[in-house]
Design an enzyme around this catalytic site. Structure first.
Site: not given
Ligand code: FAD
Length: 575
Positions: A438-439, A413, A166, A289
């Site tokens: 993980e998506g 609760h 990310t 996943r």
């Molecule tokens: C605690 C934590 C740990 C993490 N650990 C890792 C890690 O180890 N390595 C790593 O690489 N990443 C990591 N991540 C990142 C994580 O994988 C991403 O946050 C996640 O994939 C979503 O990306 P984003 O936050 O940019 O949200 P966005 O992609 O901006 O999405 C925002 C919203 O839009 C929706 N959305 C986006 N595209 C579509 C679509 N095509 N159709 C419908 N809805 C859509 C999403 O479902 C979501 O609801 C971590 C995140 C967190 C919060």
């Protein structure tokens, strides 16, 4: 038997998995299957004992965050202690091959281990999950030299792993990655920033970066991305230019460090084929996943345990609240949701194990006739089609169920569930992120829809019909017939869906839920066939889900792409 080794796990371990078939295919005739099974059971029992010990520490230390001190990440005490206990028991990187010192455990067992760790300590599970996942990708894609260098150290728990995908502008859409990989005189260097990196202080980072030669023409696509191993300390002992810039403060999962990572001409090794890193990363992500699905199941198990216990202790109106009909309904709904998520996870895990055993047979028995080899290949291909569909569905179901179950556990609760010290409150806050990393759930159902668009349902439904048709007991057969009715309804709605991909995407969640309804129903009936005490579980799933499926299928058939516009009009009310 420790409570962590749940009856639902033992049912698969002792009855539903054909271990003779698995080990004979994987290792050949003459394998001591009883000894192999005994070893698996003993590993699970060891893990269960460790988890029982860890749980109170993890609950007490829940708020303690990971810290950044002089550029190094300090994990909280409960995570360090838990890791140490699991490491001593040989329970880290359990999928690594025996020749590197690993156990090469079946996917089913590996996921049950993760589930148990997550139930005790969801934050510790993230460290263990990445440890296994990164090692597996090294095993699959890295050179023999890098495997020899790192895998024994992963197994020994001397190094930990992180997965760096990310970036601020590249979340769900990894085509946006701009971390640049430059190759000079056969060596690779990375420049860029990654965010939200779990266990970002780990020694070994698996990084997805864009190759400099094709940077401009591949921008905004997943082509031109390669996968790299980037250690924080180089093999000659020099510090690499990988730094942890910041740790995030989060709603839950405080013990799991979430880091911003900076690469400044950091030396790295490309693994796998140049420009095909996204495909390789998908492999890791698919395993991960399932790991997150197992995490969801583990957290949900903890919530159900707390809720059932409290419902028996807490008295109102002169009786235990668990004796109120509404409460019985709520608790059984939670358990059905938990067992549904578990059923799909175990189904896909055992299918993966079956495929791996078939691959081992093909590898070993090169002298088999062309006909026999072709038949094995055919089964393997059918398995792969199902695995590609079931993996996102399993992640979606287990994590969304975890969210729902942990929330319901707070409700059980009452007011005390909303207090800062409430265990179920902590479980809920930890569980939310499983639907995001993980998506996200939306990405999982979109992935599943793509597989359906490629025709996966043909094979899935053929297998389900075979399985349901084989249920001869007069108790189970009527339920099986209802599920076949559900399959027919999905088939009838498929045409309306697949004729317009935009409309299909709008309905992706409903489609995923319909397909999940029939797969899980079949798996729960298979369980009930061997364990008659589970019949009410299967019956409730089928009663509720087949009715929902009927409504969903009707909505899909009666709706059209005009629904997208109608949604837009509703959203515009808020502008
Ligand atoms: C605690 C934590 C740990 C993490 N650990 C890792 C890690 O180890 N390595 C790593 O690489 N990443 C990591 N991540 C990142 C994580 O994988 C991403 O946050 C996640 O994939 C979503 O990306 P984003 O936050 O940019 O949200 P966005 O992609 O901006 O999405 C925002 C919203 O839009 C929706 N959305 C986006 N595209 C579509 C679509 N095509 N159709 C419908 N809805 C859509 C999403 O479902 C979501 O609801 C971590 C995140 C967190 C919060």
């Amino acid at each position: 038997m420790p409570a962590y080794l749940h009856d639902s796990v033992l049912l698969y371990l002792d009855k539903l998995i054909d271990w003779d078939d698995f080990y004979t295919r994987r290792k050949g005739d003459g394998t001591d299957v009883a000894a192999e099974r005994g070893a698996l059971r003993s590993l699970l029992e060891t893990c269960a004992e460790i988890c029982t010990k860890l749980e109170p520490e993890a609950r007490a230390g829940w708020l303690e965050p990971a810290r950044l001190e002089n550029g190094e990440v300090i994990q909280p005490e409960h995570v360090r202690h838990g890791y140490e206990l699991l490491r001593e028991a040989g329970l880290v990187s359990v999928g690594v091959r025996e020749r590197f010192g690993g156990f090469e455990l079946p996917s089913f067992i590996a996921n049950v281990l993760i589930q148990m760790v997550a139930r005790a300590d969801a934050a510790l599970m993230t460290v263990i999950g990445l440890q296994a996942g990164v090692a597996e990708d090294i095993q699959k894609y890295a050179s023999e030299e890098l495997q020899k260098l790192y895998l024994p150290r992963f197994v020994a728990g001397e190094v930990q792993g992180a997965m760096d995908l990310t970036e601020p502008q590249a979340g769900s859409d990894l085509g946006g990655i701009t971390t640049r990989a430059v190759e000079e005189s056969g060596r690779c260097y990375l420049d860029g920033q990654k965010i939200f990196i779990t266990n970002g202080g780990a020694a070994i980072h698996l990084v997805l970066a864009r190759d400099a030669e094709t940077f401009e023409q591949s921008k905004s696509t997943t082509k031109g991305l390669s996968l790299f191993i980037c250690p924080r300390v180089l093999p000659d002992g020099k510090k690499n230019r990988v730094s942890v810039e910041r740790l995030e403060h989060k709603l839950g999962m405080h013990g799991s460090p979430t880091a911003v990572i900076r690469f400044e001409r950091a030396e790295a090794w490309r693994i796998g084929t140049k420009g095909e890193g996204f495909k390789a990363m998908l492999d890791l992500m698919n395993n991960a996943r399932l790991g997150v699905a197992a995490q969801g199941i583990g957290i949900a198990e903890a919530a159900v345990e707390e809720a059932v216990r409290y419902s028996r202790e807490r008295k109102q109106f002169g009786m235990a609240i668990g004796d109120q009909p509404l409460m019985k309904n709520m608790l059984s709904r939670m358990i059905v949701a938990l067992e549904g998520g578990r059923a799909l996870l175990y189904r896909v895990s055992t299918l993966i194990d079956h495929s791996n055993a078939l691959r081992a047979t093909l590898e070993r028995e090169k002298a088999a006739s062309a006909g026999e080899r072709a038949e094995l290949q055919r089964v393997l291909e059918r398995n792969q089609i199902q695995i590609r569909l079931f993996t996102p569905l399993a992640k979606f179901l287990a994590t969304e169920s975890c969210d729902e179950i942990t929330r319901a556990a707070i409700q059980v609760h009452g007011g005390i569930g909303f207090m800062a010290e409430s265990t179920v409150g902590k479980l809920h806050l930890d569980g939310i992120v499983t639907t995001i990393y993980e998506g996200t759930s939306e990405i999982q159902v979109s992935f599943a829809l793509k597989e359906i668009g490629k025709g996966a349902l043909g094979i899935v439904f053929e297998e389900l019909r075979k399985e349901l048709g084989a249920l001869e007991s007069p108790v189970l057969a009527p339920f099986a017939a209802r599920v076949v009715g559900g399959i027919e309804r999905i088939e009838a709605s498929a045409h309306a869906l697949l004729s317009d991909f935009g409309y299909a995407l709008l309905s992706a969640r409903a489609v995923a839920e319909m397909v999940i309804a029939v797969i899980v129903a079949s798996e729960l009936l298979r369980q009930a066939d061997d364990a008659p005490e589970r019949i009410e579980l299967a019956a409730r799933w089928i009663h509720v889900k087949m009715l929902e499926l009927e409504t969903q299928a009707r909505r899909v058939i009666e709706g059209d792409a005009g629904r997208i516009e109608r949604c837009e009009k509703i959203v515009r009310l808020w502008a």
